[in-house]
Design an enzyme around this catalytic site. Structure first.
Site, PDB file in Angstrom:
ATOM      1  N   CYS A  31       0.835  -1.194   0.000  1.00 52.52           N
ATOM      2  CA  CYS A  31       0.000   0.000   0.000  1.00 52.52           C
ATOM      3  C   CYS A  31       0.874   1.248   0.000  1.00 52.52           C
ATOM      4  CB  CYS A  31      -0.912  -0.001   1.221  1.00 52.52           C
ATOM      5  SG  CYS A  31       0.016  -0.100   2.763  1.00 52.52           S
ATOM      6  N   TYR A 168      -4.538 -13.566  -5.040  1.00 56.87           N
ATOM      7  CA  TYR A 168      -4.076 -13.183  -3.699  1.00 56.87           C
ATOM      8  C   TYR A 168      -4.714 -14.077  -2.641  1.00 56.87           C
ATOM      9  CZ  TYR A 168      -3.175  -9.887   0.214  1.00 56.87           C
ATOM     10  OH  TYR A 168      -2.768  -9.297   1.378  1.00 56.87           O
ATOM     11  N   HIS A 171      -2.110 -12.912   4.046  1.00 56.51           N
ATOM     12  CA  HIS A 171      -2.338 -11.944   5.118  1.00 56.51           C
ATOM     13  C   HIS A 171      -3.687 -12.083   5.818  1.00 56.51           C
ATOM     14  CE1 HIS A 171       0.662  -9.715   2.476  1.00 56.51           C
ATOM     15  NE2 HIS A 171       1.303  -9.954   3.612  1.00 56.51           N
ATOM     16  N   ASP A 264       3.920 -10.452   8.764  1.00 55.36           N
ATOM     17  CA  ASP A 264       4.664 -10.254   7.528  1.00 55.36           C
ATOM     18  C   ASP A 264       5.500  -8.977   7.592  1.00 55.36           C
ATOM     19  OD1 ASP A 264       5.498 -10.465   4.857  1.00 55.36           O
ATOM     20  OD2 ASP A 264       3.739  -9.410   4.122  1.00 55.36           O
TER      21      ASP A 264
END
Length: 687
Positions: A31, A168, A171, A264
């Site tokens: 991001c 994806y 996370h 992460d």
């Protein structure tokens, strides 16, 4: 300079499906805090990474449908969303890099307040966090719809010019991972139960994406192979490994990491460079396809070792690429010592979590590339022959002197002490903050290359000294000091009883002042890292420590840097007594008086001393002394007197570095009431 042959391996091209990356440097999806609201600044920022040598540059997560929307990131619901993303791809391609896009449906992780669509998940459950919203259980038509939306988004991504399209599953943020995880997936049909069934949607999405765009685009899988939850989650020794074995040759690229995001993107306070290898290192042995992974890598020797040992094919980076977008170029050009190494503080992450353009402690140009036309490596040449005096060699002073020197100005940097770095050097000695010393180390190293910058240590200047310095511009960067009276967010007036027991500040603790023998109360009304690290330092010195804070948790701001839970857990494990939602209201001989932040009810606890972590005040006496001598300044040719960094307004280290950089960039700009940066306004729709 020429590249060290030891690093040639990092500049080999690598094939990814139908595409070829020019080297092994890969900016994984991350991001920026700009997302869909600031598409041009975001695109230019990504383009800078490509210019800096990253062979692959990816977007952040891009949601594919209103049923899983993320307000602060990018989207690709239909063709209307192509133009902003196409601008990003164009900027990346302009420098010969591949553009990657991370398609996502967030499932139960988002409450969909923008679209007001009901969230869904493999099985019904409340949405993430504390929001009063329930995600409904998906039926087969929902699954078919997700596949259809993902396929269409992949086609639109290709129209936008992207070279790599992501599926994806990482996370704990994406729907395919929710299907994989037994704790989220309680289904009894062919999408639940066995791992093969729970991986069915993931397999279908990879196959669908290959079918849609695989002839011209590479298909990447980003997946968490361990969630650090033991048997309650996916583990690298269990189902994480089995999924890789099951899908080994299906994607064109494996992007592997651990989950959740706070694992992460572990801060340096809790993990070293390469901390993920113990979980992700097995993947390359199970597939012939290229593998990218992350670990806050900044050392080229470590990078080469990872490739040689067949742990990774690509060196992935998010935070190191923010701290230095030109990291690959500097290795390629034989100057790795010029790399601005990431310090692992996660102030960048806070930008996304607070929904604003992200900042970086090391790189003050982050998010300013388009807005202010700040390039991370290039500064405008000086416009006049001036000598500039910078007083104070903390983060603001060091950055100002460095940037001014790079511009070609003659600079004198005066530091009162022997050591350069100011607060950075002192804070880097606190538990877990050693990497923060890179802020000073890099700048001191760069200053050593500038013959037009002179550094004077142990030079505490008076106003008379400044007037005699034969300079035309003076920047006061003398920092700040912590208050010792308890005034801060909750107390507008000094605490009662300050003379009844020893009172210390973080400055005293960092200066290794004599510690009390009895129990210590640390009062944290700052709420960032300082209260927690001071409590940890004192506890490691075997003192009985009670941390008191008016907030409902320890170090509350660190929720935004993804480390709050670890900070509180560490303090608990060390034996620190924690009193949240509690104010310190007074001091007595041998006791501290505290009060419930809600009811005001008071009680006393044992305390031989108190450490007050409330607020800092500028150490700006020299500035005010000089400002009062306006005529004298003019008489000796000083045309400009400014404060920068904490001497202007105490804040985080990133703010101090930015302040010093801004001063250096804008020194010769005329005073103006105009907005100092470009804005991107949303066009009005027809009504």
């Amino acid at each position: 300079m020429t590249r060290d042959p030891r690093f040639d391996l990092l500049f080999e091209p690598v094939r990814i499906g139908p595409k070829t990356a020019r080297n092994r440097f890969f900016q994984v999806p991350h991001c920026t805090g700009m997302g869909r609201w600031w598409p041009t600044p975001s695109a230019v920022s990504r383009g800078i990474k490509a210019e800096g040598g990253w062979a692959v540059v990816c977007t952040e997560q891009c949601d594919i449908h209103p049923t899983g929307n993320v307000l602060r990131q990018v989207r690709l619901w239909d063709e209307q969303d192509i133009p902003p993303l196409a601008r990003t791809a164009e900027r990346i391609h302009a420098h010969g890099s591949l553009a990657g896009i991370e398609l996502v449906h967030n499932g139960y992780k988002m409450a969909n307040f923008e679209s007001r669509e009901i969230p869904f998940a493999p099985s019904a459950r409340p949405v993430y966090g504390i929001l009063p919203v329930t995600a409904r259980a998906m039926d087969k038509s929902d699954i078919r719809a997700v596949r259809r939306w993902h396929r269409q988004a992949a086609l639109n991504a290709r129209k936008a010019g992207f070279d790599i399209v992501y599926v994806y599953a990482g996370h704990d943020l994406a729907l395919p991972m929710h299907f994989l995880a037994r704790r989220h997936n309680h289904r009894t049909d062919e999408y639940g139960g066995s791992l093969e069934n729970r991986a069915r949607l993931l397999r279908e999405l990879i196959e669908d994406t290959h079918e849609a765009v695989g002839d011209t685009c590479a298909v990447a899988l980003r997946i968490a192979v361990d969630e650090l939850l033991g048997t309650d989650g996916i583990t690298s020794g269990g189902e994480g490994r089995e999924v890789v074995e099951m899908l080994a040759e299906l994607p064109d690229l494996w992007d592997v990491n651990i989950s959740a995001w706070e694992n992460d993107s572990l801060t340096a306070r809790f993990g070293d460079e390469g901390f993920q290898e113990r979980y992700t290192g097995f993947v390359k042995s199970l597939t012939t396809k290229p593998v990218v992974g992350v670990g806050r890598y900044t050392s080229p020797d470590r990078m080469v070792d990872l490739v040689r040992k067949k742990v990774l094919d690509f060196i992935g980076a998010a935070r190191p690429s923010i701290a230095d977008p030109f990291l690959p170029k500097k290795i390629e050009e034989g100057r790795p010592e010029d790399i601005r190494e990431c310090i692992g503080c996660n102030i960048c992450v806070s930008g996304n979590n607070l929904a604003h353009p992200m900042r970086c402690t090391q790189n003050p140009t982050m998010s300013e590339e388009w807005r202010r036309d700040w390039h991370p490596e290039r500064l405008p040449a000086r416009t006049r022959d001036e000598k500039i005096l910078v007083v104070g060699a903390g983060p603001a002073g060091l950055e100002a002197a460095r940037a001014l020197g790079q511009r070609g100005y003659r600079v004198s940097l005066a530091e009162a002490g022997r050591n350069l770095g100011g607060r950075v050097g002192r804070e880097a000695r606190l538990p877990g903050l050693a990497t923060w010393g890179r802020v000073q180390d890099w700048r001191v190293g760069q200053l050593g290359k500038l013959p037009n910058v002179e550094i004077y240590r142990e030079s505490r200047l008076t106003a008379d000294d400044v007037l005699a310095a034969e300079c035309t511009v003076v920047a006061i960067a003398t920092g700040a000091r912590w208050r010792a009276d308890g005034v801060g967010r909750h107390h507008s007036f000094p605490l009662a009883g300050l003379d009844r027991m020893p009172v210390m500040t973080p400055d005293d603790v960092m200066d290794d002042a004599a510690l009390p023998r009895g129990p210590v109360v640390v009062y944290d009304d700052d709420h960032y890292y300082m209260g927690g690290v001071i409590a940890e330092k004192l506890r490691r010195a075997r003192l009985a420590v009670t941390l008191v804070t008016p907030e409902s948790m320890v170090s509350a701001f660190t929720q935004y840097t993804l480390e709050q839970a670890r900070i509180q857990a560490r303090l608990i494990e060390l034996g620190v007594t924690i009193l949240t939602a509690t104010e310190l209201v007074g001091l007595h001989a041998g006791e501290a008086e505290i009060a419930c932040a809600y009811t005001g009810r008071t009680r006393r606890i044992a305390a031989a001393a108190a450490v007050l972590v409330t607020m800092q005040t500028p150490d700006d006496a020299l500035f005010h002394d000089l400002a009062a001598r306006g005529d004298a300044l003019s008489a000796v040719g000083i045309r400009k007197l400014v404060r920068i960094g904490d001497a202007l307004a105490p804040g985080i280290i990133a703010a101090a570095v930015w302040s010093g950089h801004r001063f250096a960039r804008e020194l010769d700009l005329p005073e103006s009431d105009a907005v100092g940066f470009r804005r991107e306004n949303v066009a009005l729709a027809a009504i």
